[in-house]
Design an enzyme around this catalytic site. Structure first.
Site, PDB file in Angstrom:
ATOM      1  N   TYR A  83       0.591  -1.287  -0.011  1.00  0.00           N
ATOM      2  CA  TYR A  83       0.134  -0.090  -0.223  1.00  0.00           C
ATOM      3  C   TYR A  83       0.870   1.363  -0.077  1.00  0.00           C
ATOM      4  O   TYR A  83       1.780   1.332   0.972  1.00  0.00           O
ATOM      5  CB  TYR A  83      -0.737   0.000   1.286  1.00  0.00           C
ATOM      6  CG  TYR A  83      -1.405   1.180   1.409  1.00  0.00           C
ATOM      7  CD1 TYR A  83      -2.567   1.834   0.553  1.00  0.00           C
ATOM      8  CD2 TYR A  83      -1.332   1.560   2.768  1.00  0.00           C
ATOM      9  CE1 TYR A  83      -3.055   3.200   0.972  1.00  0.00           C
ATOM     10  CE2 TYR A  83      -2.045   3.066   3.267  1.00  0.00           C
ATOM     11  CZ  TYR A  83      -2.781   3.808   2.074  1.00  0.00           C
ATOM     12  OH  TYR A  83      -3.573   4.905   2.786  1.00  0.00           O
ATOM     13  N   ILE A 123      -7.290  -5.377   7.915  1.00  0.00           N
ATOM     14  CA  ILE A 123      -8.305  -4.600   7.636  1.00  0.00           C
ATOM     15  C   ILE A 123      -9.375  -5.006   6.644  1.00  0.00           C
ATOM     16  O   ILE A 123     -10.434  -4.334   6.400  1.00  0.00           O
ATOM     17  CB  ILE A 123      -7.852  -3.036   7.480  1.00  0.00           C
ATOM     18  CG1 ILE A 123      -7.415  -2.752   6.213  1.00  0.00           C
ATOM     19  CG2 ILE A 123      -7.199  -2.568   8.546  1.00  0.00           C
ATOM     20  CD1 ILE A 123      -7.034  -1.252   5.876  1.00  0.00           C
ATOM     21  N   LYS A 132     -12.763  -0.469   6.005  1.00  0.00           N
ATOM     22  CA  LYS A 132     -12.973  -1.321   4.569  1.00  0.00           C
ATOM     23  C   LYS A 132     -14.305  -2.441   4.882  1.00  0.00           C
ATOM     24  O   LYS A 132     -15.150  -2.612   4.147  1.00  0.00           O
ATOM     25  CB  LYS A 132     -11.927  -2.017   4.382  1.00  0.00           C
ATOM     26  CG  LYS A 132     -10.571  -1.266   4.245  1.00  0.00           C
ATOM     27  CD  LYS A 132     -10.606   0.001   3.433  1.00  0.00           C
ATOM     28  CE  LYS A 132      -9.563   0.737   3.557  1.00  0.00           C
ATOM     29  NZ  LYS A 132      -9.516   2.083   2.490  1.00  0.00           N
TER      30      LYS A 132
END
Length: 470
Positions: A144, A231, A271
């Site tokens: 990410y 997540i 999320k």
């Protein structure tokens, strides 16, 4: 400039194409009515597919949204100062929700949980707890893009990449872990741990048990930490299913070992529940000192009491959570297939092990003019500025193989996704047309330039020769 701190003037990790794409989108955002030629945002990993389920629950439970208990207002109670440990009812509801997502194969103790303002805050807080400035964490690439900001900027920690490749679907290998560890030592960096996202952002894949066991063995041998950012755990929509690092620890009966205290988990409702604006994150750790220090640090990024109260009521409703988890995963699966099929119609494939997340890892290597990162950036700019689609280039995720892109699918309507796929299809057709013309021209040039062999000039010249050789 001399009056400002070094933190203000140094690289904050946001000078990448990932953030540049966002800036371009914000200048010219797509709207099907007001701006149909604008840029469609496909670089935002946001889950907007199940808002109707949330809104339906809110309509059926007005006391929770109105800050009431048994019909009586508790606004004043929630408005006053709250202990930074968090509301016990919310922490209990959150750990139960985490266990439900994991099939109740593991349970979580609310006393080992620290609430934070989102996963960004959770990851940074763990960095402060586990590493000093100049220490390193190993991260598998691609990762990410925001981690360059979240993990490094204020903490001073370093990231050392674990090299993963498409040859095995970007899975972590023992040799890659060891090479990253040794590379860190050559740079005189003290390795404090490994951080992984499971399911992976940007790959959209879950980690296998073999990979997770490999990681546990590695941190055990090196006596370092492991952070598992989970997540996206509730977004797994097809097999293989999700396996939490805590399940591995439990199955291997590591509760009374040193490894147990060195495994930490990050979670968020941004999320799985699609609530990034609520800023709800959490650290889960078995190390009492980490929990204690992180709890004190959470004063810099608390979750509001109003948010905790509302979500404690929502997540305590087991009928709601069961339905939401199931229906949300079903919708994600349908939307992901819509993206994949749309790309396939345009001659583009995705990483075929994708089974989770809000995005696909898309292979556009065959559109590059050369196998270089410069060619990838050239293609990306055409897609952003000409095609008007903001997607994230693999290089922003530190992928060393040019031509991969992260494309999000859950932050828009079906109609907007159709528009995006049509744009991509037209773009690919234009590339194919240009290449066809170029190849045709090159062939003609080659034919014109190619000299005739000498034997041709020795042939007898015949005016009455049959053109078809009969």
């Amino acid at each position: 400039m001399g009056l400002l701190s070094r933190k203000v003037t140094c690289n904050n990790g946001q000078n990448s194409s990932y953030f540049l794409g966002w800036q371009e989108y914000e200048k010219n955002p797509y709207d099907d009515v007001k701006n149909p030629k604008g840029i469609i945002q496909m670089g935002l990993a946001e889950n907007q597919l199940s808002f109707d389920i949330l809104e339906s629950w809110l309509a059926e439970n007005p006391d929770a949204a109105g800050f009431k208990r048994d019909g009586q207002s508790i606004f004043r109670e929630l408005a006053l100062f709250q202990d930074y440990h968090g509301l016990p009812a919310f922490k209990k509801a959150l750990v139960d929700f985490m266990a439900e997502i994991r099939g109740n194969k593991v349970t979580f103790d609310p006393n080992r949980m620290v609430l934070t303002a989102g996963a960004t805050s959770a990851n940074e807080t763990l960095m402060f707890c586990l590493a000093d400035a100049g220490d390193a964490f190993l991260l598998p690439i691609p990762y990410y893009p925001g981690f360059d900001r979240d993990l490094k900027w204020r903490t001073g920690a370093e990231i050392v990449p674990i090299q993963c490749t498409s040859s095995n679907y970007f899975q972590i290998t023992e040799s890659a872990l060891e090479e990253a560890y040794q590379h860190a030592h050559k740079r005189n960096l003290r390795v404090k741990g490994v951080l992984v996202t499971n399911p992976s952002n940007p790959l959209g894949t879950t980690m296998s048990r073999a990979e997770l066991n490999l990681l546990v063995d590695f941190i055990s041998n090196k006596e370092i930490h492991l952070i598992s950012d989970e997540i996206y755990s509730g977004t797994v929509f097809s097999s293989p299913g999700f396996v939490s690092i805590m399940e591995i620890v439990k199955d291997r009966k590591l509760e009374n070992t040193g490894v147990f205290n060195r495994v930490h988990l990050v979670y968020s409702l941004s999320k799985d529940l699609g609530l990034p604006g609520f800023r709800v994150g959490a650290i889960y750790s078995n190390d009492n000192m980490v929990v204690d220090a992180a709890t004190k640090m959470s004063s810099f990024g608390l979750v509001s009491s109003q948010t905790q109260y509302l979500l404690s009521a929502m997540l305590s409703d087991k009928k709601f959570t069961k339905n939401y988890i199931s229906e949300n995963q079903k919708r994600l699966k349908q939307r992901q297939r819509m993206l994949v099929s749309g790309l396939e119609e345009a001659g583009i494939s995705c990483l075929n092990k994708s089974n989770a997340g809000l995005f696909c890892w898309v292979d556009m290597r065959h559109f590059l003019s050369s196998n270089t990162l410069e060619a990838e950036m050239k293609l990306w700019k055409r897609i952003v500025y000409d095609v008007k689609l903001n997607i994230s280039p693999g290089s922003s995720c530190h992928c060393t193989e040019p031509g991969w892109f992260r494309v999000c699918f859950a932050n828009m309507s079906e109609e907007t996704l159709r528009v995006a796929m049509q744009r991509m299809k037209v773009f690919v057709e234009s590339i194919s047309h240009v290449r066809s013309q170029s190849n045709h021209q090159a062939l003609n040039n080659s034919r014109r330039r190619r000299p005739l062999p000498k034997w041709v000039f020795r042939l007898p010249f015949q005016h009455d020769r049959d053109p078809e050789g009969r």
